[in-house]
Design an enzyme around this catalytic site. Structure first.
Site, PDB file in Angstrom:
ATOM      1  NE  ARG A   1      32.620   2.824  12.588  1.00 12.22           N
ATOM      2  CZ  ARG A   1      32.828   1.523  12.434  1.00 12.22           C
ATOM      3  NH1 ARG A   1      32.291   0.893  11.413  1.00 12.22           N
ATOM      4  NH2 ARG A   1      33.580   0.869  13.283  1.00 12.22           N
TER       5      ARG A   1
ATOM      6  CE  LYS B   1      26.296  24.454  16.639  1.00 15.16           C
ATOM      7  NZ  LYS B   1      26.367  25.663  17.501  1.00 15.16           N
TER       8      LYS B   1
ATOM      9  CD  GLU C   1      17.174  29.645  20.682  1.00 12.44           C
ATOM     10  OE1 GLU C   1      17.908  30.450  20.076  1.00 12.44           O
ATOM     11  OE2 GLU C   1      17.620  28.735  21.417  1.00 12.44           O
TER      12      GLU C   1
ATOM     13  CE  LYS D   1      20.572  26.564  13.314  1.00 15.63           C
ATOM     14  NZ  LYS D   1      20.294  25.910  14.574  1.00 15.63           N
TER      15      LYS D   1
ATOM     16  CD  GLU E   1      29.523  27.390  16.867  1.00 15.20           C
ATOM     17  OE1 GLU E   1      28.380  26.909  16.752  1.00 15.20           O
ATOM     18  OE2 GLU E   1      30.028  27.720  17.941  1.00 15.20           O
TER      19      GLU E   1
ATOM     20  NE  ARG F   1      25.449  25.929  13.458  1.00 17.45           N
ATOM     21  CZ  ARG F   1      24.908  24.782  13.108  1.00 17.45           C
ATOM     22  NH1 ARG F   1      25.448  24.078  12.123  1.00 17.45           N
ATOM     23  NH2 ARG F   1      23.852  24.321  13.727  1.00 17.45           N
TER      24      ARG F   1
ATOM     25  CG  ASN G   1      26.099  29.256  20.145  1.00 10.27           C
ATOM     26  OD1 ASN G   1      25.103  28.581  20.374  1.00 10.27           O
ATOM     27  ND2 ASN G   1      27.171  28.766  19.570  1.00 10.27           N
TER      28      ASN G   1
ATOM     29  CG  HIS H   1      22.831  29.931  22.980  1.00 13.09           C
ATOM     30  ND1 HIS H   1      22.140  30.947  22.349  1.00 13.09           N
ATOM     31  CD2 HIS H   1      22.174  28.783  22.648  1.00 13.09           C
ATOM     32  CE1 HIS H   1      21.125  30.442  21.674  1.00 13.09           C
ATOM     33  NE2 HIS H   1      21.110  29.131  21.839  1.00 13.09           N
TER      34      HIS H   1
ATOM     35  CG  HIS I   1      24.540  26.835  27.084  1.00 18.41           C
ATOM     36  ND1 HIS I   1      25.401  26.533  26.051  1.00 18.41           N
ATOM     37  CD2 HIS I   1      23.292  26.691  26.577  1.00 18.41           C
ATOM     38  CE1 HIS I   1      24.706  26.236  24.970  1.00 18.41           C
ATOM     39  NE2 HIS I   1      23.415  26.322  25.261  1.00 18.41           N
TER      40      HIS I   1
ATOM     41  CG  HIS J   1      17.677  25.997  25.251  1.00 17.52           C
ATOM     42  ND1 HIS J   1      19.009  26.005  25.593  1.00 17.52           N
ATOM     43  CD2 HIS J   1      17.615  26.464  23.983  1.00 17.52           C
ATOM     44  CE1 HIS J   1      19.721  26.448  24.570  1.00 17.52           C
ATOM     45  NE2 HIS J   1      18.904  26.733  23.578  1.00 17.52           N
TER      46      HIS J   1
HETATM   47  P1  NAD Z   1      11.672  20.288  24.603  1.00 14.84           P
HETATM   48  O1  NAD Z   1      12.130  19.421  23.546  1.00 14.84           O
HETATM   49  O2  NAD Z   1      11.944  19.893  26.015  1.00 14.84           O
HETATM   50  O3  NAD Z   1      10.102  20.526  24.420  1.00 14.84           O
HETATM   51  C1  NAD Z   1       9.444  21.358  25.330  1.00 14.84           C
HETATM   52  C2  NAD Z   1       8.237  20.662  25.991  1.00 14.84           C
HETATM   53  O4  NAD Z   1       7.129  20.719  25.098  1.00 14.84           O
HETATM   54  C3  NAD Z   1       8.442  19.208  26.306  1.00 14.84           C
HETATM   55  O5  NAD Z   1       7.771  18.892  27.494  1.00 14.84           O
HETATM   56  C4  NAD Z   1       7.774  18.514  25.132  1.00 14.84           C
HETATM   57  O6  NAD Z   1       7.356  17.207  25.417  1.00 14.84           O
HETATM   58  C5  NAD Z   1       6.601  19.413  24.890  1.00 14.84           C
HETATM   59  N1  NAD Z   1       6.067  19.420  23.542  1.00 14.84           N
HETATM   60  C6  NAD Z   1       6.758  19.366  22.391  1.00 14.84           C
HETATM   61  N2  NAD Z   1       5.940  19.559  21.351  1.00 14.84           N
HETATM   62  C7  NAD Z   1       4.702  19.722  21.857  1.00 14.84           C
HETATM   63  C8  NAD Z   1       3.434  19.967  21.283  1.00 14.84           C
HETATM   64  N3  NAD Z   1       3.298  20.168  19.984  1.00 14.84           N
HETATM   65  N4  NAD Z   1       2.374  20.061  22.108  1.00 14.84           N
HETATM   66  C9  NAD Z   1       2.516  19.930  23.446  1.00 14.84           C
HETATM   67  N5  NAD Z   1       3.695  19.712  24.052  1.00 14.84           N
HETATM   68  C10 NAD Z   1       4.770  19.617  23.252  1.00 14.84           C
HETATM   69  O7  NAD Z   1      12.278  21.780  24.450  1.00 14.84           O
HETATM   70  P2  NAD Z   1      12.572  22.693  23.191  1.00 14.84           P
HETATM   71  O8  NAD Z   1      12.431  24.064  23.684  1.00 14.84           O
HETATM   72  O9  NAD Z   1      11.832  22.263  22.002  1.00 14.84           O
HETATM   73  O10 NAD Z   1      14.109  22.398  22.879  1.00 14.84           O
HETATM   74  C11 NAD Z   1      15.114  22.712  23.806  1.00 14.84           C
HETATM   75  C12 NAD Z   1      16.327  21.855  23.494  1.00 14.84           C
HETATM   76  O11 NAD Z   1      16.797  22.171  22.198  1.00 14.84           O
HETATM   77  C13 NAD Z   1      17.464  22.076  24.452  1.00 14.84           C
HETATM   78  O12 NAD Z   1      17.984  20.830  24.853  1.00 14.84           O
HETATM   79  C14 NAD Z   1      18.486  22.821  23.619  1.00 14.84           C
HETATM   80  O13 NAD Z   1      19.801  22.573  24.002  1.00 14.84           O
HETATM   81  C15 NAD Z   1      18.199  22.305  22.247  1.00 14.84           C
HETATM   82  N6  NAD Z   1      18.621  23.199  21.164  1.00 14.84           N
HETATM   83  C16 NAD Z   1      19.371  22.691  20.171  1.00 14.84           C
HETATM   84  C17 NAD Z   1      19.749  23.488  19.117  1.00 14.84           C
HETATM   85  C18 NAD Z   1      20.505  22.893  17.956  1.00 14.84           C
HETATM   86  O14 NAD Z   1      20.971  23.643  17.108  1.00 14.84           O
HETATM   87  N7  NAD Z   1      20.614  21.584  17.867  1.00 14.84           N
HETATM   88  C19 NAD Z   1      19.349  24.821  19.071  1.00 14.84           C
HETATM   89  C20 NAD Z   1      18.564  25.322  20.107  1.00 14.84           C
HETATM   90  C21 NAD Z   1      18.199  24.493  21.153  1.00 14.84           C
HETATM   91  N1  GLY Z   2      21.601  26.995  17.846  1.00 18.40           N
HETATM   92  C1  GLY Z   2      22.899  27.366  17.445  1.00 18.40           C
HETATM   93  C2  GLY Z   2      23.360  26.696  16.226  1.00 18.40           C
HETATM   94  O1  GLY Z   2      22.656  25.924  15.626  1.00 18.40           O
HETATM   95  O2  GLY Z   2      24.481  26.910  15.811  1.00 18.40           O
END
Ligand code: NAD
Ligand code: GLY
Length: 370
Positions: free
Chosen positions: A127, A149, A191, A233, A243, A247, A251, A254, A258, A271
């Site tokens: 939890r 998130k 982003e 942010k 949100e 917030r 998006n 998005h 999405h 993404h």
């Molecule tokens: P990712 O986590 O898939 O990383 C991208 C690629 O780069 C992967 O292959 C990873 O292994 C590689 N990588 C990471 N760091 C590296 C480094 N320093 N050197 C070499 N390779 C490296 O993708 P991302 O773009 O970081 O994140 C996308 C995800 O984030 C999506 O799932 C999206 O939904 C999520 N997201 C969440 C929020 C939130 O608020 N929580 C906001 C935006 C996006």
């Molecule tokens: N990436 C959108 C949020 O964090 O609300």
């Protein structure tokens, strides 16, 4: 913003007892100041993936070794396609297998996929256990690691299963970006660009002036982009953590994005690529609703192109592409009773969440897809 050491800056996120700092700088993994004051525990667990582990896991293990007598690692398969229950369960298997207790601290070492899954695991293991975000992609440093998130995907929709759960610290070591592939840098820039139209047109102009430096990872430009993105942010999340309203502006792009990700299958478009293209579609919709002029849409398109991002949406369904997009968008978390809600630009630097006539949305999709 305050200086904690000459090479380390802090952006604070104010959420009462859940407040924390985002540390930004170069070489932070190796600086003792980065890791001081974290929750005390016998055990820490580094969650990462098979691409990042060989690059940075040893450095993180060495850095936190002074604080945690036992450190375990969980190495997940890499990729958005693995952001699911099966992979999440690997984290729980490891935590239970190692006898981790409620004080165990999780460290998410990686991009947004690792960060979102580790955060969700931290929110739900016993939890709730503390976790630290150590983002290693630009996208994760400017967005996903900040704000709490956490989620996994469902085959029917992006980030559909998750929780709001804040990390206790975010450590953005800009030096880790040096190994990031160019395509991933561009995805992260989407982003960064997002924050301009929704909140800060001066920042948009700054990005336009420095886009070449950002693509080329010029250190000062990169540091400013990460810092300013995190400040914007943190300001939004500080006002609306879960949100309830404001917030949602984060998006921007998005809703369409999405649909691209889920429609093509997770991982086909990155993404950030889907969000970048989605921003252009949302800007075009804003224009057709009379909220921004055509020059604004053209300006955004030119910047996305210079960032190395795609500006035409993919055709997901040759028979009824718009219908396919709309079916996915109706499942978006912002939808109300099946009515799609969009983040639109309501004048430069100002975003609004609202619906739009289906026929107009169809026209925009048809006009914006290859
Ligand atoms: P990712 O986590 O898939 O990383 C991208 C690629 O780069 C992967 O292959 C990873 O292994 C590689 N990588 C990471 N760091 C590296 C480094 N320093 N050197 C070499 N390779 C490296 O993708 P991302 O773009 O970081 O994140 C996308 C995800 O984030 C999506 O799932 C999206 O939904 C999520 N997201 C969440 C929020 C939130 O608020 N929580 C906001 C935006 C996006
Ligand atoms: N990436 C959108 C949020 O964090 O609300």
């Amino acid at each position: 913003m305050s200086e904690s050491t000459p090479s380390q800056e802090l952006v604070s996120i104010a959420l009462d007892e859940r407040s924390y700092d985002i540390h930004i700088g170069r070489g932070l993994l190796q600086q003792a100041a980065t890791w001081a004051g974290l929750p005390k525990a016998k055990t820490a667990v580094i969650v990462t993936n098979d691409t990042i582990a060989p690059l940075y896991e040893a450095a993180l293990r060495l850095a936190i070794g002074a604080h945690y007598p036992q450190i375990h690692s969980v190495v997940l398969p890499d990729g958005e396609a693995h952001k699911d229950w099966q992979t999440l369960n690997l984290i729980f298997d490891a935590l239970l297998g190692h006898g981790c207790d409620r004080k165990t601290v999780l460290f998410a070492l990686g991009g947004g996929v690792v960060g979102d899954m580790t955060g969700f695991a931290a929110a739900s293991y016993m939890r709730g256990v503390p976790f630290v975000q150590v983002p290693t992609t630009l996208l994760a440093q400017v967005d996903s690691s900040v704000g709490g998130k956490t989620a996994i995907n469902h085959p029917l929709g992006k980030n559909m299963i998750g929780a709001f759960y804040q990390p206790c610290r975010v450590v953005c070591d800009l030096a880790t970006l040096k190994t990031l592939p160019e395509r991933e840098m561009s995805a992260g820039l989407a982003e960064v660009i997002k924050y301009g139209p929704i909140a800060d047109m001066d920042f948009l102009a700054w990005i336009e002036a420095h886009i070449g430096d950002l693509v080329g990872q010029e250190p000062q430009a990169l540091a400013h982009a990460v810092k300013r993105s995190c400040q914007i942010k943190a300001g939004v999340v500080g006002q609306d953590e879960r949100e309830a309203g404001l917030r949602a502006i984060l998006n921007f792009g998005h809703t369409f994005g999405h649909a691209i990700e889920a429609g093509l299958g997770f991982g086909v478009w990155l993404h950030g690529e889907a969000v970048g293209c989605g921003m252009l579609m949302a800007a075009e919709l804003s224009h057709r609703l009379g909220k921004v002029d055509a020059a604004f849409v053209a300006r955004l398109k030119a910047l996305l192109l210079r960032a190395g991002l795609p500006v035409r949406g993919p055709v997901i369904d040759a028979q009824d592409n718009a219908g396919h997009y709309m079916a996915h968008m109706r499942l978006d978390k912002k939808s109300v009773g099946g009515d799609i809600q969009f983040v639109l630009i309501d004048g430069p630097g100002r975003a609004v969440v609202c619906g739009a006539p289906d026929a107009l949305v169809r026209d925009v999709i048809n006009a914006c897809c290859a």
